[in-house]
Design a protein around this motif. Structure first.
Motif, mmCIF file in Angstrom:
data_model
loop_
_atom_site.group_PDB
_atom_site.id
_atom_site.type_symbol
_atom_site.label_atom_id
_atom_site.label_comp_id
_atom_site.label_asym_id
_atom_site.label_seq_id
_atom_site.Cartn_x
_atom_site.Cartn_y
_atom_site.Cartn_z
ATOM 1 N N ASP A 112 0.827 -45.460 -3.538
ATOM 2 C CA ASP A 112 0.173 -44.291 -2.681
ATOM 3 C C ASP A 112 0.645 -44.416 -1.268
ATOM 4 O O ASP A 112 -0.136 -43.785 -0.524
ATOM 5 N N THR A 113 1.855 -44.809 -0.891
ATOM 6 C CA THR A 113 2.167 -44.665 0.354
ATOM 7 C C THR A 113 3.437 -44.141 0.469
ATOM 8 O O THR A 113 4.463 -44.536 -0.316
ATOM 9 N N ARG B 63 -0.599 -43.076 3.863
ATOM 10 C CA ARG B 63 -1.338 -43.403 2.781
ATOM 11 C C ARG B 63 -1.736 -41.983 2.269
ATOM 12 O O ARG B 63 -2.499 -41.452 2.991
ATOM 13 N N HIS C 107 -5.819 -41.435 -3.123
ATOM 14 C CA HIS C 107 -5.524 -42.288 -4.228
ATOM 15 C C HIS C 107 -6.082 -42.024 -5.737
ATOM 16 O O HIS C 107 -7.408 -41.552 -5.533
ATOM 17 N N TYR D 169 4.121 -45.177 8.012
ATOM 18 C CA TYR D 169 3.499 -44.999 6.638
ATOM 19 C C TYR D 169 2.277 -44.273 6.543
ATOM 20 O O TYR D 169 1.425 -44.349 7.379
#
Length: 446
Positions: A403-404, A441, A444, A439
């Motif tokens: 999820d990144t 995220r 989710h 990065y």
């Protein structure tokens, strides 16, 4: 940094994993009429590349290529990013090197302050808040000479000038403006180039094996094999807007994105258009096998601060299985990631839209779909312009985990346009923009 490290163990992950599973789930659940799935994307890490003198970097790869770096540090590696298969490690690629624009007598001139610079493939590791250079591979000709980043053809490419725009520089048929990179299973690389535009296959050590260019380009004098294997319509690429995004599909085919609409029939049409093209290339057949029309969102949707349609660009494409791509639409200040499905019924290769006498051209159509053009459908994944901490001019996107995403920006080697780019001694007045890997995220499980 080891310029020519031996025994490198290269593990190239499957590009089918090119998009986080969480994003795929989000897209499956998203309503195209609504747009992006709910949830908040956020920055979880920012790592910065430290200062490495450009002359020292270049001369370690190819001795005596740079005699004066004018105080420029290594930058520009943010042209693209591709996972090596090891956690936190990526392949990146520089573009043609430090360059800018200065007006002389009312006309813009393209400057190359370090004309000896040679594009390089750079292996990096993200460690904490630092980007470390692990290895670098110069891009070279068949005889092992630097390709350089200088333009190829007088009358087609911008004329090159010295740092102060006063002295003309020579053209170089070998020159490449590398903007996209993927790694093949055999350790070789594929690069996307803006000049041709061209697709370039290089060995594991960076030697150009073949440069694939549009039919009719008639590039002569190159010290490596040149194959006219791309559609001739690409000869109408806008100056400095050739191929930028490059993706490797699971079966081995490549997807290239033309950064901006073609100049069909002229530059005014390109500047006003929101329709560009994606092409599929088969390395096995050494030919383009499909072409698709891609439609940008309005520029003020991509970037609410911008009203100039010509600022729209595609800078990154990431494969998501056999028939899907994550596509980055951007300006220099904002970016949005869209998911598209490569529908076979949308293939326009070899049709009337590849004929440069067709009028109106694909680029001139206000609503291509209403005119019967099978434009690729798309869904918004994330609007990076709304994510705090994401820098401008994102040119590369890669996967970190489920999820990144890893984003890399092009800092233009710290250069700016205009006469103030260098001081009275000819040394760089650095813009202060750093090369960073960020990065992000994503929501989710949605």
């Amino acid at each position: 940094m080891s310029p020519r490290a031996t025994g490198r163990h290269r593990v190239h992950r499957s590009v089918a994993a090119g998009l986080p599973l969480a994003v795929m789930a989000a897209l499956a659940a998203a309503d195209p009429a609504v747009g992006a799935p709910s949830g908040q994307a956020h920055v979880v890490r920012t790592a910065t590349l430290g200062d490495i003198p450009l002359g020292a970097f270049s001369n370690a790869l190819l001795p005596r290529t740079v005699d004066d770096d004018r105080g420029v540090a290594l930058g520009g590696i943010g042209s693209d990013i591709y996972p090596t298969g090891r956690k936190g490690e990526f392949w990146t690629v520089t573009d043609r090197g430090p360059n800018g624009q200065i007006k002389v007598d009312g006309m813009k001139r393209r400057t190359f302050p370090v004309p000896g610079f040679d594009p390089a493939i750079v292996k990096i590791r993200v460690s904490g808040d630092t980007v470390k250079v692990l290895d670098a591979i110069p891009v070279t000709t068949s005889s092992g000479r630097p390709v350089t980043g200088l333009p190829n053809q007088e009358g087609r490419d911008e004329a090159p000038y010295s740092y102060d725009a006063r002295k003309p520089l020579p053209y170089n048929a070998n020159g490449l403006d590398t903007e996209g990179i993927v790694g093949a299973a055999d350790g070789s690389f594929w690069l996307a180039d803006e000049y041709g535009p061209s697709l370039v296959h290089v060995s594991a050590r960076g030697k150009v094996l073949t440069r694939y260019v549009p039919k009719g380009l008639r590039l002569t004098g190159a010290d490596y094999p040149v194959a006219e294997a791309l559609p001739s319509v690409l000869l109408h690429r806008k100056v400095n807007r050739g191929f930028e995004g490059l993706a490797l599909l699971p079966g081995g085919d490549l997807m290239m994105a033309v950064q901006s609409p073609l100049s069909l029939p002229d530059a005014d049409a390109a500047d006003a258009s929101r329709t560009t093209r994606l092409l599929r290339f088969s390395p096995q057949r050494k030919a383009v096998t499909a072409e698709y029309a891609y439609r940008f969102d309005p520029v003020n949707v991509v970037d609410p601060s911008e009203d100039d349609t010509s600022e729209l660009k595609i800078s990154s494409v990431v494969a998501v299985g056999h028939d899907r791509l994550l596509v980055e639409e951007r300006t220099d200040k904002a970016a949005r990631l869209q998911l598209v499905r490569l529908d076979r019924r949308a293939n326009i290769l070899g049709g009337s839209w590849d004929d440069d006498t067709t009028s109106p051209s694909l680029e001139q159509l206000d609503d291509p779909a209403a005119s019967g053009v099978p434009v690729l459908a798309k869904r918004l994944v994330v609007d990076l312009g709304t994510v705090a901490g994401v820098p401008g001019k994102i040119e590369g996107v890669a996967r970190v985990d489920h999820d990144t995403l890893a984003l890399i920006n092009d800092n233009d080697f710290g250069m700016t346009d205009g006469t103030g780019a260098f001081d009275a001694q000819g040394r760089l007045v650095d813009s202060g923009v750093e090369t960073t890997v960020t990065y992000v995220r994503l929501p989710h499980g949605r």
